[in-house]
Design an enzyme around this catalytic site. Structure first.
Site, short mmCIF file in Angstrom:
data_model
loop_
_atom_site.label_atom_id
_atom_site.label_comp_id
_atom_site.label_asym_id
_atom_site.label_seq_id
_atom_site.Cartn_x
_atom_site.Cartn_y
_atom_site.Cartn_z
N HIS A 15 -7.04 -4.75 10.39
CA HIS A 15 -6.86 -4.50 8.95
C HIS A 15 -5.54 -5.08 8.48
CE1 HIS A 15 -4.82 -0.46 9.99
NE2 HIS A 15 -3.95 -1.04 9.21
N ASP A 54 0.81 -1.22 0.00
CA ASP A 54 0.00 0.00 0.00
C ASP A 54 0.85 1.27 0.00
OD1 ASP A 54 0.98 -0.41 2.56
OD2 ASP A 54 -0.97 -0.74 3.49
N GLU A 102 -9.67 -2.05 5.37
CA GLU A 102 -10.32 -1.70 6.62
C GLU A 102 -11.56 -2.56 6.87
OE1 GLU A 102 -8.89 0.11 8.69
OE2 GLU A 102 -8.25 2.07 7.98
N ASN A 145 -7.36 -2.83 14.45
CA ASN A 145 -8.73 -3.22 14.09
C ASN A 145 -8.74 -4.40 13.12
OD1 ASN A 145 -7.91 -2.05 11.72
ND2 ASN A 145 -9.43 -0.42 11.69
C1 GLP Z 1 -0.51 0.39 8.62
C2 GLP Z 1 -0.14 -0.46 7.41
C3 GLP Z 1 -0.34 -1.93 7.68
C4 GLP Z 1 0.28 -2.30 9.02
C5 GLP Z 1 -0.41 -1.55 10.12
C6 GLP Z 1 0.12 -1.89 11.51
O1 GLP Z 1 -1.84 0.77 8.65
N1 GLP Z 1 -0.88 -0.09 6.24
O2 GLP Z 1 0.25 -2.67 6.62
O3 GLP Z 1 0.17 -3.68 9.23
O4 GLP Z 1 -0.20 -0.17 9.89
O5 GLP Z 1 1.27 -1.18 11.76
P1 GLP Z 1 2.29 -1.46 12.94
O6 GLP Z 1 3.10 -2.62 12.49
O7 GLP Z 1 3.10 -0.21 13.03
O8 GLP Z 1 1.49 -1.74 14.16
#
Ligand code: GLP
Length: 247
Positions: free
Chosen positions: A138, A67, A143, A136
């Site tokens: 995702h 993404d 989402e 959440n």
């Molecule tokens: C973002 C990314 C996800 C990632 C998530 C959790 O929203 N788009 O790919 O898994 O954050 O991030 P973290 O690993 O910092 O908790």
């Protein structure tokens, strides 16, 4: 589904890096589906370390990222393109032309989504998709509530995600509201999936994803239907699952 329990973040990172490096060793031109966020940082550091020791070679490896924020240029320090460059790509010998990230600057959403889907197809699909998980549940930027059958699309981020990701920005207002994300369909078409999670903040999301009902309200729950998923998570992230005696 295989669940690997690790004692902490460092062990999680090493295990995840081991699984990714096995893929690169077995298939030097593998297509790696890569992720951003704080969770994969340790695994990237470990892979860089093995590369520097001469144990890994990324010269033929291809990559597609999950993404990118819409509106951010690759030179923007908050963009995922910049993140990948700083935290992984510039430290290894992957060829820049073999790395792919959605183009945050493309304003024509249909064009960019179609382009990115065809990039994945032309590469022959993803050999191993690395995933973090949002609080959440995702994955990528898929989402809660989005249809499982989506491919790359433009997402309006939820307040939860904007709030969680604001820690990387100087204020909430600066967090882009939209992002390009590969869809659940692209993720599920990967031949292998590796989901990593660390810390108690992920415990609820992990429990609901791995042991709850499969529903678009819990995007990662779809992974229960994939035939080759490895979960590498530390004791804190698995705490609810352990507490319930499910592991
Ligand atoms: C973002 C990314 C996800 C990632 C998530 C959790 O929203 N788009 O790919 O898994 O954050 O991030 P973290 O690993 O910092 O908790």
């Amino acid at each position: 589904m295989r669940i690997y329990k690790t004692k902490d973040y460092n062990e999680m990172s090493r295990k995840a890096a081991n699984i990714i490096s096995a893929q690169v060793i077995m298939k030097p031109d593998a297509v790696l589906g890569l992720a951003t966020g704080s969770t994969p940082l340790g695994a990237y550091r470990q892979l860089i370390d093995w590369y520097k020791k001469g144990d890994l070679d990324f010269s033929e490896t291809r990559s597609v990222n999950l993404d990118e924020y819409k509106g951010l240029a690759p030179s923007d320090p908050q963009s995922y393109a910049y993140f990948m460059q700083e935290n992984f790509f510039r430290h290894i010998n992957i060829k820049p032309e073999n790395t792919n990230i959605p183009n945050g600057l493309e304003t024509d959403e249909n064009l960019e989504c179609r382009r990115y889907n065809s990039v994945i197809k032309q590469l022959g699909g993803i050999d191993i998709q690395l995933l973090g998980i949002g609080n959440n549940a995702h994955i990528g930027f898929n989402e809660p509530g989005e249809a499982f059958e989506k491919e790359t699309h433009c997402v309006r981020l939820t307040e939860d995600t904007i709030q969680a990701n604001s820690r990387f920005f100087s204020s909430m207002d600066e967090v882009p509201r939209y992002a390009y994300s590969t869809g659940i369909k692209n993720i599920m078409q990967a031949r292998n999936i590796l989901l990593i999670a660390s810390g108690t903040a992920k415990a609820q999301a992990l429990y609901r994803s791995l042991f709850g009902p499969i529903t678009p309200l819990v995007p990662a729950s779809i992974l229960q239907l994939h035939s080759n998923v490895s979960i590498v998570a530390d004791e804190e992230a698995l705490s609810l699952i352990l507490e319930k005696g499910l592991l």
